[in-house]
Design a protein around this motif. Sequence first.
Motif, PDB file in Angstrom:
ATOM      1  N   HIS A  32      49.008  44.784  25.352  1.00 45.75           N
ATOM      2  CA  HIS A  32      47.580  45.072  25.464  1.00 45.75           C
ATOM      3  C   HIS A  32      46.977  44.564  26.768  1.00 45.75           C
ATOM      4  CE1 HIS A  32      46.638  46.791  21.523  1.00 45.75           C
ATOM      5  NE2 HIS A  32      47.500  45.934  20.994  1.00 45.75           N
ATOM      6  N   ASP A  33      47.798  44.109  27.700  1.00 45.90           N
ATOM      7  CA  ASP A  33      47.276  43.488  28.911  1.00 45.90           C
ATOM      8  C   ASP A  33      46.855  44.500  29.968  1.00 45.90           C
ATOM      9  OD1 ASP A  33      47.354  40.851  28.182  1.00 45.90           O
ATOM     10  OD2 ASP A  33      49.356  40.500  29.000  1.00 45.90           O
ATOM     11  N   LEU A  34      45.794  44.124  30.676  1.00 45.18           N
ATOM     12  CA  LEU A  34      45.356  44.811  31.888  1.00 45.18           C
ATOM     13  C   LEU A  34      45.689  43.919  33.071  1.00 45.18           C
ATOM     14  CD1 LEU A  34      41.703  45.567  30.671  1.00 45.18           C
ATOM     15  CD2 LEU A  34      43.698  47.071  30.423  1.00 45.18           C
ATOM     16  N   LEU A  35      46.210  44.514  34.141  1.00 41.12           N
ATOM     17  CA  LEU A  35      46.351  43.785  35.397  1.00 41.12           C
ATOM     18  C   LEU A  35      45.110  44.103  36.221  1.00 41.12           C
ATOM     19  CD1 LEU A  35      47.952  41.986  37.338  1.00 41.12           C
ATOM     20  CD2 LEU A  35      49.007  44.073  38.259  1.00 41.12           C
ATOM     21  N   VAL A  36      44.351  43.063  36.545  1.00 39.78           N
ATOM     22  CA  VAL A  36      43.046  43.235  37.182  1.00 39.78           C
ATOM     23  C   VAL A  36      43.076  42.636  38.589  1.00 39.78           C
ATOM     24  CG1 VAL A  36      40.590  42.715  37.005  1.00 39.78           C
ATOM     25  CG2 VAL A  36      41.958  43.056  34.925  1.00 39.78           C
ATOM     26  N   GLU A  37      42.572  43.400  39.554  1.00 41.70           N
ATOM     27  CA  GLU A  37      42.319  42.856  40.882  1.00 41.70           C
ATOM     28  C   GLU A  37      40.935  42.214  40.855  1.00 41.70           C
ATOM     29  OE1 GLU A  37      42.193  44.110  45.613  1.00 41.70           O
ATOM     30  OE2 GLU A  37      42.460  45.666  44.081  1.00 41.70           O
ATOM     31  N   VAL A  38      40.894  40.912  40.970  1.00 34.25           N
ATOM     32  CA  VAL A  38      39.652  40.152  40.804  1.00 34.25           C
ATOM     33  C   VAL A  38      38.764  40.321  42.033  1.00 34.25           C
ATOM     34  CG1 VAL A  38      38.677  37.839  40.516  1.00 34.25           C
ATOM     35  CG2 VAL A  38      40.746  38.488  39.267  1.00 34.25           C
ATOM     36  N   LYS A  39      37.492  40.658  41.767  1.00 32.19           N
ATOM     37  CA  LYS A  39      36.526  40.867  42.846  1.00 32.19           C
ATOM     38  C   LYS A  39      35.501  39.735  42.945  1.00 32.19           C
ATOM     39  CE  LYS A  39      38.177  44.883  44.084  1.00 32.19           C
ATOM     40  NZ  LYS A  39      38.855  45.030  45.407  1.00 32.19           N
ATOM     41  N   ALA A  40      35.092  39.176  41.814  1.00 24.50           N
ATOM     42  CA  ALA A  40      34.120  38.095  41.804  1.00 24.50           C
ATOM     43  C   ALA A  40      34.342  37.236  40.566  1.00 24.50           C
ATOM     44  CB  ALA A  40      32.689  38.642  41.819  1.00 24.50           C
ATOM     45  N   ILE A  41      33.998  35.960  40.673  1.00 22.01           N
ATOM     46  CA  ILE A  41      34.146  35.020  39.566  1.00 22.01           C
ATOM     47  C   ILE A  41      32.900  34.152  39.468  1.00 22.01           C
ATOM     48  CG2 ILE A  41      36.661  34.914  39.825  1.00 22.01           C
ATOM     49  CD1 ILE A  41      36.219  32.123  41.142  1.00 22.01           C
ATOM     50  N   SER A  42      32.705  33.513  38.328  1.00 19.98           N
ATOM     51  CA  SER A  42      31.712  32.436  38.251  1.00 19.98           C
ATOM     52  C   SER A  42      32.391  31.202  37.681  1.00 19.98           C
ATOM     53  CB  SER A  42      30.494  32.844  37.426  1.00 19.98           C
ATOM     54  OG  SER A  42      30.807  32.980  36.066  1.00 19.98           O
ATOM     55  N   VAL A  43      31.718  30.079  37.833  1.00 19.56           N
ATOM     56  CA  VAL A  43      32.280  28.786  37.442  1.00 19.56           C
ATOM     57  C   VAL A  43      31.452  28.237  36.291  1.00 19.56           C
ATOM     58  CG1 VAL A  43      33.009  26.520  38.261  1.00 19.56           C
ATOM     59  CG2 VAL A  43      32.954  28.457  39.841  1.00 19.56           C
ATOM     60  N   ASN A  44      32.126  27.732  35.272  1.00 18.14           N
ATOM     61  CA  ASN A  44      31.498  27.235  34.058  1.00 18.14           C
ATOM     62  C   ASN A  44      31.860  25.771  33.818  1.00 18.14           C
ATOM     63  OD1 ASN A  44      30.347  29.772  32.583  1.00 18.14           O
ATOM     64  ND2 ASN A  44      32.357  30.407  33.323  1.00 18.14           N
ATOM     65  N   PRO A  45      31.088  25.061  32.993  1.00 22.11           N
ATOM     66  CA  PRO A  45      31.450  23.678  32.660  1.00 22.11           C
ATOM     67  C   PRO A  45      32.866  23.540  32.102  1.00 22.11           C
ATOM     68  CG  PRO A  45      29.199  24.097  32.001  1.00 22.11           C
ATOM     69  CD  PRO A  45      29.753  25.419  32.462  1.00 22.11           C
ATOM     70  N   VAL A  46      33.364  24.578  31.400  1.00 23.04           N
ATOM     71  CA  VAL A  46      34.726  24.480  30.872  1.00 23.04           C
ATOM     72  C   VAL A  46      35.742  24.309  32.002  1.00 23.04           C
ATOM     73  CG1 VAL A  46      35.083  26.989  30.813  1.00 23.04           C
ATOM     74  CG2 VAL A  46      36.406  25.523  29.288  1.00 23.04           C
ATOM     75  N   ASP A  47      35.474  24.896  33.172  1.00 21.67           N
ATOM     76  CA  ASP A  47      36.378  24.732  34.315  1.00 21.67           C
ATOM     77  C   ASP A  47      36.478  23.265  34.713  1.00 21.67           C
ATOM     78  OD1 ASP A  47      36.528  27.772  35.948  1.00 21.67           O
ATOM     79  OD2 ASP A  47      35.037  27.471  34.394  1.00 21.67           O
ATOM     80  N   THR A  48      35.337  22.600  34.801  1.00 17.24           N
ATOM     81  CA  THR A  48      35.346  21.205  35.227  1.00 17.24           C
ATOM     82  C   THR A  48      35.965  20.301  34.162  1.00 17.24           C
ATOM     83  OG1 THR A  48      33.113  20.740  34.392  1.00 17.24           O
ATOM     84  CG2 THR A  48      33.285  21.620  36.613  1.00 17.24           C
ATOM     85  N   LYS A  49      35.729  20.631  32.888  1.00 19.03           N
ATOM     86  CA  LYS A  49      36.300  19.830  31.806  1.00 19.03           C
ATOM     87  C   LYS A  49      37.822  19.940  31.781  1.00 19.03           C
ATOM     88  CE  LYS A  49      32.242  20.225  28.800  1.00 19.03           C
ATOM     89  NZ  LYS A  49      31.688  20.842  27.562  1.00 19.03           N
ATOM     90  N   VAL A  50      38.333  21.169  31.903  1.00 20.54           N
ATOM     91  CA  VAL A  50      39.788  21.354  31.902  1.00 20.54           C
ATOM     92  C   VAL A  50      40.405  20.674  33.116  1.00 20.54           C
ATOM     93  CG1 VAL A  50      41.650  23.040  32.049  1.00 20.54           C
ATOM     94  CG2 VAL A  50      39.690  23.482  30.558  1.00 20.54           C
ATOM     95  N   ARG A  51      39.767  20.826  34.269  1.00 21.65           N
ATOM     96  CA  ARG A  51      40.299  20.188  35.482  1.00 21.65           C
ATOM     97  C   ARG A  51      40.338  18.676  35.355  1.00 21.65           C
ATOM     98  NH1 ARG A  51      36.187  19.382  38.544  1.00 21.65           N
ATOM     99  NH2 ARG A  51      36.577  17.137  38.400  1.00 21.65           N
ATOM    100  N   ALA A  52      39.234  18.069  34.903  1.00 25.57           N
ATOM    101  CA  ALA A  52      39.149  16.610  34.837  1.00 25.57           C
ATOM    102  C   ALA A  52      40.108  16.021  33.804  1.00 25.57           C
ATOM    103  CB  ALA A  52      37.718  16.185  34.527  1.00 25.57           C
ATOM    104  N   GLY A  53      40.428  16.770  32.760  1.00 25.93           N
ATOM    105  CA  GLY A  53      41.307  16.251  31.717  1.00 25.93           C
ATOM    106  C   GLY A  53      42.734  16.745  31.829  1.00 25.93           C
ATOM    107  N   PHE A  54      43.055  17.450  32.918  1.00 26.68           N
ATOM    108  CA  PHE A  54      44.351  18.120  32.995  1.00 26.68           C
ATOM    109  C   PHE A  54      45.491  17.147  33.285  1.00 26.68           C
ATOM    110  CE2 PHE A  54      47.685  20.595  35.110  1.00 26.68           C
ATOM    111  CZ  PHE A  54      47.899  21.553  34.153  1.00 26.68           C
ATOM    112  N   ALA A  55      46.565  17.284  32.493  1.00 25.03           N
ATOM    113  CA  ALA A  55      47.762  16.468  32.715  1.00 25.03           C
ATOM    114  C   ALA A  55      49.011  17.268  32.359  1.00 25.03           C
ATOM    115  CB  ALA A  55      47.696  15.196  31.888  1.00 25.03           C
ATOM    116  N   GLY A  56      48.936  18.592  32.467  1.00 21.48           N
ATOM    117  CA  GLY A  56      50.055  19.446  32.072  1.00 21.48           C
ATOM    118  C   GLY A  56      50.871  19.923  33.256  1.00 21.48           C
ATOM    119  N   GLU A  57      51.567  21.041  33.037  1.00 17.87           N
ATOM    120  CA  GLU A  57      52.414  21.598  34.085  1.00 17.87           C
ATOM    121  C   GLU A  57      51.559  22.244  35.172  1.00 17.87           C
ATOM    122  OE1 GLU A  57      55.357  24.219  32.557  1.00 17.87           O
ATOM    123  OE2 GLU A  57      56.159  22.753  31.128  1.00 17.87           O
ATOM    124  N   THR A  58      51.990  22.079  36.402  1.00 20.18           N
ATOM    125  CA  THR A  58      51.294  22.679  37.541  1.00 20.18           C
ATOM    126  C   THR A  58      52.193  23.730  38.202  1.00 20.18           C
ATOM    127  OG1 THR A  58      52.102  20.914  38.997  1.00 20.18           O
ATOM    128  CG2 THR A  58      49.941  20.594  37.965  1.00 20.18           C
TER     129      THR A  58
END
Length: 338
Positions: A32-58
Amino acid sequence: MKAIAITGAAKGASNIDLLTDIELPRPVAHGHDLLVEVKAISVNPVDTKVRAGFAGETPRILGWDAVGVVVATGEDVTLFTPGDKIWYAGALTRPGSNSEFQLVDERIAALKPKTLDNASAAALPLTAITAWEMLFDRLGVQENGNEGDVLLIVGAAGGVGSILTQLARRLTKLTVIGTASRPESQQWVKERGAHHVIDHTKPLAEELARIGIKEVSHVASLTNTEDHYQQLIAALKPQGKLALIDDPDTLDARPLKVKCISLHWEFMFTRSMFEIEDMLEQHRLLTRVASLIDQGELKTTLGEHFGEINAQNLRRAHERLETQRAVGKIVLEGFSAR
């Protein structure tokens, strides 16, 4: 493809410098996946929360708001074809939108509004889904209904509050009260359609009395719920409803009992995380919101445009969000030419 990813596992706010420009292989669409060429994004608090708490695979690509063009589809896709311009918030469990190309399940995407440019549209998907689900699914408000009821939105100048205010004002008969503490954020909330704006840095009972409101029937607490919790309980009428999206360290539900106040959590990633049977509701929801925008009923919540999608600008956006003083949404657009 170009991408911005977390490239180390240091936890805490200091790891913002680990957002790095990298190159990765372009993903391939299946199912069911679409491959999308990304044109614009926005940033949400969830981005900062995941980043600040991240300790997984990079590397770990963040980003949960995008507008883009479908360039390929999986074998089970029926809703879209290559060339379609779409918008979506994606799934927390998959690589995010901070990349030139991204895979997204068709059931949580929709055609973008025709009347908005890419940046203006990118400000909306995650917050629109959150606000719609909170208002109609969690709080049980009815379209064109709830005359005589009062909705208090705590943190109405943020991304979710900015669209929630519009949905409640345009689609229901609720009296809508938004909270904001600064002149510019108070004006923003008024412009989004709130009947009243009060200051959440002052006692809520006094602020509600100032506008002639004795009690409210519904509360959408979008930020700092712990700071306002007892005041919200006091403001709610018996059998009222309290919904929240933030993450209090503790939340004692017992004080809700005497008034029979119901407690509701909203987490827009639940449908995609568990692939539950009504995943398609997010496609329908985003389709409806796009239609309302094209009809002139709703408007973008874009607050600031931070330029191209790259690590430097993304770090600035994260820093700005972490001040908790952003009004509306922060958007980035386009990748630099190779």
